[in-house]
Design an enzyme around this catalytic site. Structure first.
Site, short mmCIF file in Angstrom:
data_model
loop_
_atom_site.label_atom_id
_atom_site.label_comp_id
_atom_site.label_asym_id
_atom_site.label_seq_id
_atom_site.Cartn_x
_atom_site.Cartn_y
_atom_site.Cartn_z
N ASP A 113 0.68 -1.07 -0.10
CA ASP A 113 0.02 0.11 -0.02
C ASP A 113 0.72 1.38 -0.07
OD1 ASP A 113 -2.40 1.35 -0.09
OD2 ASP A 113 -2.34 1.79 2.04
N CYS A 170 -19.95 -3.67 -17.99
CA CYS A 170 -21.52 -3.55 -17.56
C CYS A 170 -21.89 -2.22 -17.55
CB CYS A 170 -21.83 -4.53 -16.88
SG CYS A 170 -21.28 -4.13 -15.13
N CYS A 173 -20.56 0.04 -12.37
CA CYS A 173 -19.95 0.66 -11.24
C CYS A 173 -20.00 2.29 -11.55
CB CYS A 173 -18.51 0.16 -11.20
SG CYS A 173 -17.76 0.17 -13.08
N CYS A 192 -14.48 10.93 -5.26
CA CYS A 192 -14.58 9.68 -5.05
C CYS A 192 -14.90 9.51 -3.41
CB CYS A 192 -13.18 8.77 -5.15
SG CYS A 192 -13.49 7.16 -4.57
C1 B12 Z 1 -4.02 6.55 -3.38
C2 B12 Z 1 -5.02 5.16 -3.18
C3 B12 Z 1 -6.34 5.29 -3.23
C4 B12 Z 1 -7.12 6.42 -3.41
C5 B12 Z 1 -7.12 6.82 -4.81
C6 B12 Z 1 -7.77 5.69 -5.77
C7 B12 Z 1 -7.40 5.55 -7.16
N1 B12 Z 1 -8.04 4.89 -7.74
O1 B12 Z 1 -6.36 6.36 -7.53
C8 B12 Z 1 -8.40 6.41 -2.63
C9 B12 Z 1 -8.29 6.98 -1.16
C10 B12 Z 1 -9.56 7.15 -3.30
C11 B12 Z 1 -8.45 4.98 -2.68
C12 B12 Z 1 -9.63 4.18 -2.63
C13 B12 Z 1 -9.51 2.98 -2.42
N2 B12 Z 1 -8.51 1.88 -2.41
CO1 B12 Z 1 -6.76 2.37 -2.56
N3 B12 Z 1 -4.95 2.98 -2.77
C14 B12 Z 1 -4.33 4.00 -3.17
C15 B12 Z 1 -2.84 3.81 -3.46
C16 B12 Z 1 -2.04 4.15 -1.99
C17 B12 Z 1 -2.28 4.29 -4.69
C18 B12 Z 1 -3.06 4.17 -5.85
C19 B12 Z 1 -2.67 5.10 -7.04
O2 B12 Z 1 -1.61 5.35 -7.31
N4 B12 Z 1 -3.65 5.69 -7.76
C20 B12 Z 1 -3.31 6.38 -9.07
C21 B12 Z 1 -3.96 5.72 -10.17
C22 B12 Z 1 -3.98 6.15 -11.59
O3 B12 Z 1 -3.30 4.31 -10.40
P1 B12 Z 1 -3.72 2.85 -9.92
O4 B12 Z 1 -4.76 2.98 -8.99
O5 B12 Z 1 -2.66 2.20 -9.71
O6 B12 Z 1 -4.60 2.36 -11.34
C23 B12 Z 1 -3.95 2.65 -12.46
C24 B12 Z 1 -3.25 1.14 -12.95
O7 B12 Z 1 -3.80 0.20 -12.56
C25 B12 Z 1 -3.39 1.52 -14.68
N5 B12 Z 1 -3.61 0.46 -15.50
C26 B12 Z 1 -4.47 -0.42 -15.38
N6 B12 Z 1 -4.21 -1.24 -16.31
C27 B12 Z 1 -3.34 -1.08 -17.01
C28 B12 Z 1 -2.76 -1.77 -18.13
C29 B12 Z 1 -1.50 -1.22 -18.77
C30 B12 Z 1 -1.07 -1.95 -19.73
C31 B12 Z 1 -1.21 -0.09 -18.01
C32 B12 Z 1 0.42 0.49 -18.52
C33 B12 Z 1 -1.73 0.62 -17.12
C34 B12 Z 1 -2.59 0.04 -16.43
O8 B12 Z 1 -4.25 2.26 -14.89
C35 B12 Z 1 -4.88 2.59 -13.72
C36 B12 Z 1 -5.44 4.21 -13.75
O9 B12 Z 1 -4.47 4.90 -14.34
C37 B12 Z 1 -2.73 2.06 -3.59
C38 B12 Z 1 -1.49 1.47 -3.18
C39 B12 Z 1 -0.32 1.48 -4.38
N7 B12 Z 1 0.89 1.98 -3.88
O10 B12 Z 1 -0.70 1.23 -5.47
C40 B12 Z 1 -3.95 1.80 -2.98
C41 B12 Z 1 -4.71 0.59 -3.44
C42 B12 Z 1 -5.03 0.76 -4.83
N8 B12 Z 1 -5.91 0.74 -2.84
C43 B12 Z 1 -6.83 -0.49 -2.50
C44 B12 Z 1 -8.26 -0.49 -1.99
C45 B12 Z 1 -8.49 -1.85 -1.36
C46 B12 Z 1 -8.98 0.86 -2.26
C47 B12 Z 1 -10.40 0.65 -2.05
C48 B12 Z 1 -11.33 -0.57 -2.27
C49 B12 Z 1 -10.82 1.01 -0.41
C50 B12 Z 1 -12.46 1.47 -0.04
N9 B12 Z 1 -13.15 0.47 0.13
O11 B12 Z 1 -12.56 2.52 0.01
C51 B12 Z 1 -10.76 1.85 -2.61
C52 B12 Z 1 -11.34 1.82 -4.14
C53 B12 Z 1 -11.60 2.82 -4.83
C54 B12 Z 1 -11.32 2.89 -6.30
N10 B12 Z 1 -12.46 2.66 -7.27
O12 B12 Z 1 -10.16 2.88 -6.89
C55 B12 Z 1 -5.73 -1.70 -3.08
C56 B12 Z 1 -6.81 -2.01 -4.27
C57 B12 Z 1 -6.77 -3.67 -4.28
C58 B12 Z 1 -7.43 -3.87 -5.63
N11 B12 Z 1 -8.11 -5.18 -5.63
O13 B12 Z 1 -7.52 -3.15 -6.51
C59 B12 Z 1 -4.45 -0.68 -3.12
C60 B12 Z 1 -3.71 -1.66 -4.26
C61 B12 Z 1 -3.72 -1.30 -1.56
C62 B12 Z 1 -3.15 -2.52 -1.54
N12 B12 Z 1 -2.04 -2.72 -1.52
O14 B12 Z 1 -3.95 -3.35 -1.39
N13 B12 Z 1 -7.13 4.39 -2.76
S1 SF4 Z 2 -17.04 6.98 -5.03
FE1 SF4 Z 2 -15.21 5.89 -5.12
S2 SF4 Z 2 -15.14 3.98 -3.88
FE2 SF4 Z 2 -17.37 4.68 -4.24
S3 SF4 Z 2 -18.20 3.88 -5.92
FE3 SF4 Z 2 -17.41 5.69 -6.61
S4 SF4 Z 2 -15.33 5.35 -7.62
FE4 SF4 Z 2 -16.14 3.45 -6.14
S1 SF4 Z 3 -15.63 -3.12 -13.17
FE1 SF4 Z 3 -17.63 -1.77 -13.58
S2 SF4 Z 3 -18.11 -2.10 -15.55
FE2 SF4 Z 3 -16.28 -3.87 -15.12
S3 SF4 Z 3 -17.72 -5.81 -14.77
FE3 SF4 Z 3 -17.49 -4.72 -12.77
S4 SF4 Z 3 -18.94 -3.32 -12.42
FE4 SF4 Z 3 -19.24 -3.98 -14.54
#
Ligand code: B12
Ligand code: SF4
Ligand code: SF4
Length: 295
Positions: A113, A170, A173, A192
């Site tokens: 994380d 679908c 979300c 969010c």
């Molecule tokens: C900051 C953070 C948050 C923030 C912002 C979330 C966000 N989506 O950006 C907040 C507080 C809102 C949050 C909420 C949640 N979080 Co959070 N969060 C983090 C943290 C610390 C950084 C995430 C980050 O950098 N976000 C910036 C976005 C741009 O990057 P990203 O999330 O990695 O997603 C990108 C990549 O996946 C990329 N990507 C996807 N597919 C592909 C394919 C290719 C080829 C490429 C190049 C890129 C790519 O595109 C995405 C968007 O740009 C991580 C831990 C970490 N160090 O990664 C945990 C983490 C993502 N969180 C986690 C969790 C559990 C949650 C919540 C479910 C908690 C909750 N119930 O409230 C929610 C989910 C909300 C959501 N829909 O994302 C888990 C995810 C588990 C999972 N199965 O996905 C993590 C990984 C922590 C952990 N180690 O378990 N979180």
């Molecule tokens: S507010 Fe954030 S965590 Fe809640 S449904 Fe929307 S994206 Fe997911």
């Molecule tokens: S991530 Fe969203 S669009 Fe994708 S299957 Fe789940 S609910 Fe449907």
């Protein structure tokens, strides 16, 4: 290098979702807009050698946490049991220590994380799932209710094939999201609810309106609850997540605590990291009746 002995060791700890990622992750074409709560903001998100110099690969592990909902819950599922950070870290440190014993010339470090790395991306590259439209890492067995941890290593482990699966698109979300985070087609953290419940300070009226759309006072699960990939996921096999469940937090129990007592009581809970004041703010906004005589 054969990765089977490492995976077998993980299995002996009860960890079934294990994969190997390379030391560099593919970078997105455009830099995403990153939430201030993320430690990594730029290219460091994709370079594992920046975290462990000489890193050659990562052993990535998923920690499933699904449990049946309970009536009256007001905490997001991920923070209802003892804080996942130390639990996951203990498993990862065991794996790292075992690797160090078997390959004494190697070095290991555990992340969960708080690392600068894009951890969801790390799990994709390790073949453990795909990123859904809800931004979550979705695993074929456990859905998105999984935490992601990893042991970075200097050992030259052969990476697994990345998961190039896709969600059903679908739209559920986007439809249920209280913050309408997906209205532009790309997730926006600014609205969010999970982010807003963790954002300190006074919230704007439009942010308060988002908070009030659903009942949780910390975190948000709407985009996971509705996802068909989570429809029949098994209950967590991790024993530490099956004990000490607290699904509801009340102003009555929080309000009388000094900051020190708060830390002693809730220090081991993932909802406590932003402090007592923020939780009371959220409770005052969402459950004002419970605070009538107290604030
Ligand atoms: C900051 C953070 C948050 C923030 C912002 C979330 C966000 N989506 O950006 C907040 C507080 C809102 C949050 C909420 C949640 N979080 Co959070 N969060 C983090 C943290 C610390 C950084 C995430 C980050 O950098 N976000 C910036 C976005 C741009 O990057 P990203 O999330 O990695 O997603 C990108 C990549 O996946 C990329 N990507 C996807 N597919 C592909 C394919 C290719 C080829 C490429 C190049 C890129 C790519 O595109 C995405 C968007 O740009 C991580 C831990 C970490 N160090 O990664 C945990 C983490 C993502 N969180 C986690 C969790 C559990 C949650 C919540 C479910 C908690 C909750 N119930 O409230 C929610 C989910 C909300 C959501 N829909 O994302 C888990 C995810 C588990 C999972 N199965 O996905 C993590 C990984 C922590 C952990 N180690 O378990 N979180
Ligand atoms: S507010 Fe954030 S965590 Fe809640 S449904 Fe929307 S994206 Fe997911
Ligand atoms: S991530 Fe969203 S669009 Fe994708 S299957 Fe789940 S609910 Fe449907």
């Amino acid at each position: 290098m054969d990765t089977r002995p490492i995976k077998e060791f993980c299995l002996s700890l009860g960890l079934t979702e294990v994969g190997i990622a390379p030391n560099h992750l593919p970078e997105p074409k455009e830099q995403p807009d990153i939430c201030p709560l993320a430690a990594g903001k730029g290219p460091e998100r994709y370079d594992l050698t920046g975290v462990l110099p000489g890193c050659r690969a990562a052993v990535v592990v998923l920690f499933p946490y699904y449990q049946e909902p309970v009536a009256g819950e007001n905490l997001s599922l991920y923070c209802q049991f003892p804080d996942y950070h130390p639990v996951v870290r203990r498993y990862l440190e065991k794996i790292g220590a075992w690797m160090g014993q078997n390959w004494p010339e190697s070095r290991q470090t555990a992340i969960v994380d708080t690392s600068v790395l894009a951890e969801r991306q790390l799990a994709v590259e390790a073949g453990l799932g795909f990123v859904g439209d809800n931004e979550c890492l979705i695993n074929g067995t456990y859905g998105s209710y999984c935490f992601i941890g990893a042991v970075l290593t200097t050992l030259p482990l052969e990476p697994d094939a990345p998961d190039r699966g896709e969600c059903h698109h679908c739209g559920a979300c986007a439809q249920v999201c209280p913050g309408e985070c997906y209205r532009s087609g790309l997730y926006d953290y600014r609205t969010c609810k999970s982010y807003l419940t963790q954002k300190k300070g006074e919230l704007l009226p439009e942010e308060i309106a988002i908070l009030r759309k659903t009942s949780l006072v910390f975190g948000c699960d709407e985009c996971q609850r509705c996802c068909p990939h989570n429809a029949r996921v098994p209950v967590t096999p991790i024993p530490e997540f099956r004990h000490g469940r607290q699904a509801r937090l009340t102003a009555e129990e929080l309000e009388p605590l000094t900051n020190r007592q708060f830390k002693e009581t809730y220090g081991q809970r993932a909802f406590a990291w932003r402090g007592k004041k923020l939780l009371l703010r959220n409770l005052a906004l969402l459950e004002p009746d419970s605070l009538k005589d107290k604030l």
